[in-house]
Design a protein around this motif. Structure first.
Motif, PDB file in Angstrom:
ATOM      1  N   THR A  70     -12.621  24.931   8.078  1.00 30.80           N
ATOM      2  CA  THR A  70     -11.982  25.522   9.258  1.00 30.80           C
ATOM      3  C   THR A  70     -10.903  24.607   9.816  1.00 30.80           C
ATOM      4  O   THR A  70     -10.880  23.404   9.552  1.00 30.80           O
ATOM      5  N   ARG A  71     -10.027  25.205  10.598  1.00 27.80           N
ATOM      6  CA  ARG A  71      -8.974  24.435  11.253  1.00 27.80           C
ATOM      7  C   ARG A  71      -9.553  23.452  12.260  1.00 27.80           C
ATOM      8  O   ARG A  71      -8.999  22.378  12.466  1.00 27.80           O
ATOM      9  N   ARG A  72     -10.661  23.810  12.870  1.00 29.05           N
ATOM     10  CA  ARG A  72     -11.296  22.920  13.838  1.00 29.05           C
ATOM     11  C   ARG A  72     -11.708  21.608  13.165  1.00 29.05           C
ATOM     12  O   ARG A  72     -11.571  20.537  13.748  1.00 29.05           O
ATOM     13  N   ALA A  93      -2.563  18.382   7.443  1.00 26.58           N
ATOM     14  CA  ALA A  93      -3.458  17.339   7.948  1.00 26.58           C
ATOM     15  C   ALA A  93      -3.335  16.081   7.091  1.00 26.58           C
ATOM     16  O   ALA A  93      -3.309  14.960   7.621  1.00 26.58           O
ATOM     17  N   LEU A 153     -10.213  20.224  10.657  1.00 24.02           N
ATOM     18  CA  LEU A 153      -8.982  19.468  10.449  1.00 24.02           C
ATOM     19  C   LEU A 153      -8.494  18.849  11.757  1.00 24.02           C
ATOM     20  O   LEU A 153      -8.053  17.698  11.775  1.00 24.02           O
ATOM     21  N   ASP A 154      -8.575  19.609  12.846  1.00 26.26           N
ATOM     22  CA  ASP A 154      -8.156  19.086  14.144  1.00 26.26           C
ATOM     23  C   ASP A 154      -8.988  17.870  14.534  1.00 26.26           C
ATOM     24  O   ASP A 154      -8.474  16.903  15.104  1.00 26.26           O
ATOM     25  N   GLU A 176     -14.378  30.685  14.329  1.00 24.86           N
ATOM     26  CA  GLU A 176     -13.478  29.644  13.853  1.00 24.86           C
ATOM     27  C   GLU A 176     -12.551  30.207  12.774  1.00 24.86           C
ATOM     28  O   GLU A 176     -12.963  31.002  11.942  1.00 24.86           O
ATOM     29  N   ARG A 199     -10.467  30.002   9.470  1.00 24.45           N
ATOM     30  CA  ARG A 199     -10.565  29.266   8.205  1.00 24.45           C
ATOM     31  C   ARG A 199      -9.245  28.555   7.922  1.00 24.45           C
ATOM     32  O   ARG A 199      -8.163  29.070   8.205  1.00 24.45           O
ATOM     33  N   ALA A 200      -9.332  27.378   7.348  1.00 22.45           N
ATOM     34  CA  ALA A 200      -8.158  26.577   7.026  1.00 22.45           C
ATOM     35  C   ALA A 200      -7.556  27.026   5.700  1.00 22.45           C
ATOM     36  O   ALA A 200      -8.276  27.387   4.772  1.00 22.45           O
ATOM     37  N   SER A 201      -6.231  27.007   5.639  1.00 23.70           N
ATOM     38  CA  SER A 201      -5.530  27.336   4.392  1.00 23.70           C
ATOM     39  C   SER A 201      -5.188  26.034   3.669  1.00 23.70           C
ATOM     40  O   SER A 201      -5.333  24.939   4.218  1.00 23.70           O
ATOM     41  N   ASP A 218      -2.696  24.233   5.691  1.00 26.62           N
ATOM     42  CA  ASP A 218      -3.287  23.500   6.814  1.00 26.62           C
ATOM     43  C   ASP A 218      -3.840  22.156   6.344  1.00 26.62           C
ATOM     44  O   ASP A 218      -3.668  21.130   7.005  1.00 26.62           O
ATOM     45  N   ARG A 219      -4.498  22.171   5.183  1.00 27.23           N
ATOM     46  CA  ARG A 219      -5.063  20.929   4.646  1.00 27.23           C
ATOM     47  C   ARG A 219      -3.947  19.948   4.278  1.00 27.23           C
ATOM     48  O   ARG A 219      -4.048  18.749   4.539  1.00 27.23           O
TER      49      ARG A 219
END
Length: 139
Positions: free
Chosen positions: A47-49, A17, A51-52, A6, A8-10, A13-14
């Motif tokens: 993770t980006r997942r 979202a 957030l998705d 997975e 990682r979200a930055s 990215d947050r």
């Protein structure tokens, strides 16, 4: 099974979202309680997942919403934001002082904090010009 790890979200990215969740609450897709819950989870996401998952059941964003210009504070230099803070504090102190003086005088005095409108207008013009220069292509 997914073989890739997975991603990682930055912070970006947050923020993206969170912006998507704000649009959903504005158009009525989310109520405030669910928005608050999801927003908290968005800023805790690793993770980006994750957030998705928070935005997967939302309808696609309206075309007008996706072409939005960055909010003004991001486009304004720090020194101008400081100028607005100082001007806002001076205006607030001036209005409070006027109210106190008017109450003590038993009748309203001339609204002298209006004298701060001139500097505020100049600050507004400088802010708009600075923001447009930063948004100009090629910068």
């Amino acid at each position: 099974m997914d073989e890739q790890p997975e991603v990682r979200a930055s912070d970006g990215d947050r923020e993206s979202a969170a912006r998507r969740l704000r649009l959903a609450v504005e158009d009525g897709s989310l109520d405030f309680t669910e928005f608050d819950d999801r927003l908290g989870l968005a800023f805790q996401a690793v993770t980006r997942r994750e957030l998705d998952h928070l935005t997967a059941d939302l309808p696609p964003a309206a075309p007008a919403a996706t072409g939005m210009v960055a909010p003004l504070p991001a486009a304004v230099p720090r020194w101008l934001r400081l100028g607005w803070a100082v001007w806002g504090a001076a205006a607030a102190i001036g209005v409070v002082s006027w109210v106190v003086a008017s109450v003590q005088a038993a009748c309203p005095l001339e609204f002298w904090p209006k004298d701060l409108l001139g500097p505020g207008l100049v600050l507004l013009i400088v802010t708009v010009v600075a923001a447009r220069r930063r948004e100009a292509p090629g910068r």
